[in-house]
Write a protein that holds these residues in place. Structure first.
Motif, PDB file in Angstrom:
ATOM      1  N   GLN A   1       0.841  -1.194   0.000  1.00 55.06           N
ATOM      2  CA  GLN A   1       0.000   0.000   0.000  1.00 55.06           C
ATOM      3  C   GLN A   1       0.876   1.244   0.000  1.00 55.06           C
ATOM      4  N   VAL A   2       0.375   2.287  -0.653  1.00 54.59           N
ATOM      5  CA  VAL A   2       1.092   3.558  -0.726  1.00 54.59           C
ATOM      6  C   VAL A   2       0.241   4.637  -0.084  1.00 54.59           C
ATOM      7  N   HIS A   3       0.849   5.376   0.824  1.00 53.85           N
ATOM      8  CA  HIS A   3       0.165   6.477   1.492  1.00 53.85           C
ATOM      9  C   HIS A   3       0.716   7.796   0.963  1.00 53.85           C
ATOM     10  N   VAL A   4      -0.197   8.696   0.642  1.00 51.07           N
ATOM     11  CA  VAL A   4       0.187   9.989   0.078  1.00 51.07           C
ATOM     12  C   VAL A   4      -0.423  11.078   0.948  1.00 51.07           C
ATOM     13  N   VAL A   5       0.409  11.966   1.444  1.00 49.90           N
ATOM     14  CA  VAL A   5      -0.057  13.003   2.361  1.00 49.90           C
ATOM     15  C   VAL A   5       0.439  14.369   1.889  1.00 49.90           C
ATOM     16  N   GLU A   6      -0.517  15.272   1.663  1.00 55.32           N
ATOM     17  CA  GLU A   6      -0.188  16.641   1.280  1.00 55.32           C
ATOM     18  C   GLU A   6      -0.180  17.553   2.503  1.00 55.32           C
ATOM     19  N   SER A   7       0.568  18.638   2.393  1.00 55.60           N
ATOM     20  CA  SER A   7       0.583  19.660   3.443  1.00 55.60           C
ATOM     21  C   SER A   7       0.975  20.998   2.830  1.00 55.60           C
ATOM     22  N   GLY A   8       0.720  22.061   3.584  1.00 49.92           N
ATOM     23  CA  GLY A   8       1.166  23.381   3.148  1.00 49.92           C
ATOM     24  C   GLY A   8       0.089  24.306   2.640  1.00 49.92           C
ATOM     25  N   GLY A  16       0.390  36.611  -3.143  1.00 43.98           N
ATOM     26  CA  GLY A  16       1.222  35.912  -2.182  1.00 43.98           C
ATOM     27  C   GLY A  16       1.739  34.579  -2.685  1.00 43.98           C
ATOM     28  N   SER A  17       2.415  33.857  -1.787  1.00 40.82           N
ATOM     29  CA  SER A  17       3.034  32.581  -2.138  1.00 40.82           C
ATOM     30  C   SER A  17       2.699  31.511  -1.112  1.00 40.82           C
ATOM     31  N   LEU A  18       2.702  30.277  -1.583  1.00 38.77           N
ATOM     32  CA  LEU A  18       2.571  29.103  -0.727  1.00 38.77           C
ATOM     33  C   LEU A  18       3.437  28.003  -1.311  1.00 38.77           C
ATOM     34  N   ARG A  19       3.879  27.116  -0.438  1.00 36.54           N
ATOM     35  CA  ARG A  19       4.621  25.944  -0.885  1.00 36.54           C
ATOM     36  C   ARG A  19       3.915  24.700  -0.382  1.00 36.54           C
ATOM     37  N   LEU A  20       3.465  23.880  -1.314  1.00 36.87           N
ATOM     38  CA  LEU A  20       2.837  22.610  -0.970  1.00 36.87           C
ATOM     39  C   LEU A  20       3.866  21.496  -0.983  1.00 36.87           C
ATOM     40  N   SER A  21       3.665  20.546  -0.077  1.00 41.87           N
ATOM     41  CA  SER A  21       4.526  19.366  -0.019  1.00 41.87           C
ATOM     42  C   SER A  21       3.650  18.124  -0.081  1.00 41.87           C
ATOM     43  N   CYS A  22       4.211  17.061  -0.627  1.00 45.28           N
ATOM     44  CA  CYS A  22       3.503  15.789  -0.716  1.00 45.28           C
ATOM     45  C   CYS A  22       4.505  14.671  -0.517  1.00 45.28           C
ATOM     46  N   ALA A  23       4.260  13.856   0.509  1.00 44.73           N
ATOM     47  CA  ALA A  23       5.165  12.758   0.818  1.00 44.73           C
ATOM     48  C   ALA A  23       4.460  11.429   0.602  1.00 44.73           C
ATOM     49  N   LEU A  85      -0.037  34.268  -6.535  1.00 47.13           N
ATOM     50  CA  LEU A  85      -1.314  33.568  -6.473  1.00 47.13           C
ATOM     51  C   LEU A  85      -2.469  34.504  -6.786  1.00 47.13           C
ATOM     52  N   LYS A  86      -3.474  33.928  -7.439  1.00 44.55           N
ATOM     53  CA  LYS A  86      -4.670  34.665  -7.841  1.00 44.55           C
ATOM     54  C   LYS A  86      -5.900  34.032  -7.187  1.00 44.55           C
ATOM     55  N   PRO A  87      -6.970  34.787  -7.047  1.00 44.88           N
ATOM     56  CA  PRO A  87      -8.189  34.206  -6.466  1.00 44.88           C
ATOM     57  C   PRO A  87      -8.660  32.957  -7.229  1.00 44.88           C
ATOM     58  N   GLU A  88      -8.443  32.933  -8.527  1.00 46.93           N
ATOM     59  CA  GLU A  88      -8.866  31.768  -9.308  1.00 46.93           C
ATOM     60  C   GLU A  88      -8.002  30.530  -9.070  1.00 46.93           C
ATOM     61  N   ASP A  89      -6.939  30.662  -8.302  1.00 46.11           N
ATOM     62  CA  ASP A  89      -6.149  29.494  -7.903  1.00 46.11           C
ATOM     63  C   ASP A  89      -6.763  28.785  -6.698  1.00 46.11           C
ATOM     64  N   THR A  90      -7.809  29.364  -6.136  1.00 43.55           N
ATOM     65  CA  THR A  90      -8.478  28.749  -4.997  1.00 43.55           C
ATOM     66  C   THR A  90      -9.055  27.395  -5.380  1.00 43.55           C
ATOM     67  N   ALA A  91      -8.658  26.369  -4.640  1.00 43.00           N
ATOM     68  CA  ALA A  91      -9.093  25.002  -4.937  1.00 43.00           C
ATOM     69  C   ALA A  91      -8.515  24.061  -3.891  1.00 43.00           C
ATOM     70  N   VAL A  92      -8.984  22.830  -3.946  1.00 47.38           N
ATOM     71  CA  VAL A  92      -8.313  21.766  -3.202  1.00 47.38           C
ATOM     72  C   VAL A  92      -7.237  21.189  -4.114  1.00 47.38           C
ATOM     73  N   TYR A  93      -6.034  21.133  -3.610  1.00 49.90           N
ATOM     74  CA  TYR A  93      -4.904  20.643  -4.392  1.00 49.90           C
ATOM     75  C   TYR A  93      -4.589  19.205  -3.973  1.00 49.90           C
ATOM     76  N   TYR A  94      -4.541  18.340  -4.969  1.00 49.72           N
ATOM     77  CA  TYR A  94      -4.305  16.918  -4.739  1.00 49.72           C
ATOM     78  C   TYR A  94      -2.959  16.500  -5.325  1.00 49.72           C
ATOM     79  N   CYS A  95      -2.311  15.614  -4.610  1.00 45.35           N
ATOM     80  CA  CYS A  95      -1.049  15.037  -5.084  1.00 45.35           C
ATOM     81  C   CYS A  95      -1.329  13.652  -5.668  1.00 45.35           C
ATOM     82  N   ASN A  96      -0.689  13.369  -6.772  1.00 43.80           N
ATOM     83  CA  ASN A  96      -0.786  12.053  -7.401  1.00 43.80           C
ATOM     84  C   ASN A  96       0.609  11.470  -7.551  1.00 43.80           C
ATOM     85  N   VAL A  97       0.720  10.211  -7.163  1.00 38.08           N
ATOM     86  CA  VAL A  97       2.008   9.515  -7.258  1.00 38.08           C
ATOM     87  C   VAL A  97       1.817   8.244  -8.090  1.00 38.08           C
TER      88      VAL A  97
END
Length: 122
Positions: A1-8, A16-23, A85-97
């Motif tokens: 099994q593979v576990h994928v966890v996003e943060s940030g 502004g800026s944000l940095r997302l991480s996915c392990a 970042l723009k208001p249209e970037d508002t969303a849930v961001y998903y990581c795929n591995v």
């Protein structure tokens, strides 16, 4: 099994800026591509950026020049640096591995995280 966890994710003002991480963790034998997708309310999930095992990258047109995807193979981690970042970037961001496990033989499978909310608003 593979576990994928996003943060940030979080709330940020326009420009502004944000940095997302996915392990990724678990019984991984190798990882091929890693990518970020997003889904805004009422819209379909769409590709944001993807990075291959050889670190070649591909971006959606709407983020070119603003977002940067990178990966750390030693940590099975992918990052998404989001600037201007723009208001249209508002969303849930998903990581795929795209990974192969110790039990899948030569077959690669796609594994998703639970998503992290990014809200761009003043």
């Amino acid at each position: 099994q593979v576990h994928v966890v996003e943060s940030g994710g979080g709330l940020v003002q326009p420009g502004g800026s944000l940095r997302l991480s996915c392990a990724a963790s678990g019984s991984i034998s190798s990882i091929n591509a890693m990518g970020w997708y997003r889904q805004a309310p009422g819209k379909q999930r769409e590709l944001v950026a993807v990075i291959s095992s050889s670190t070649s990258t591909n971006y959606a047109d709407f983020v070119k020049g603003r977002f940067t995807i990178s990966r750390d193979n030693a940590k099975n981690t992918v990052y998404l640096q989001m600037n201007s970042l723009k208001p249209e970037d508002t969303a849930v961001y998903y990581c795929n591995v795209n990974a192969r496990t110790l039990y899948s033989g030569r077959a690669y499978g796609n594994y998703w995280g639970q998503g992290t909310q990014v809200t761009v608003s003043s």
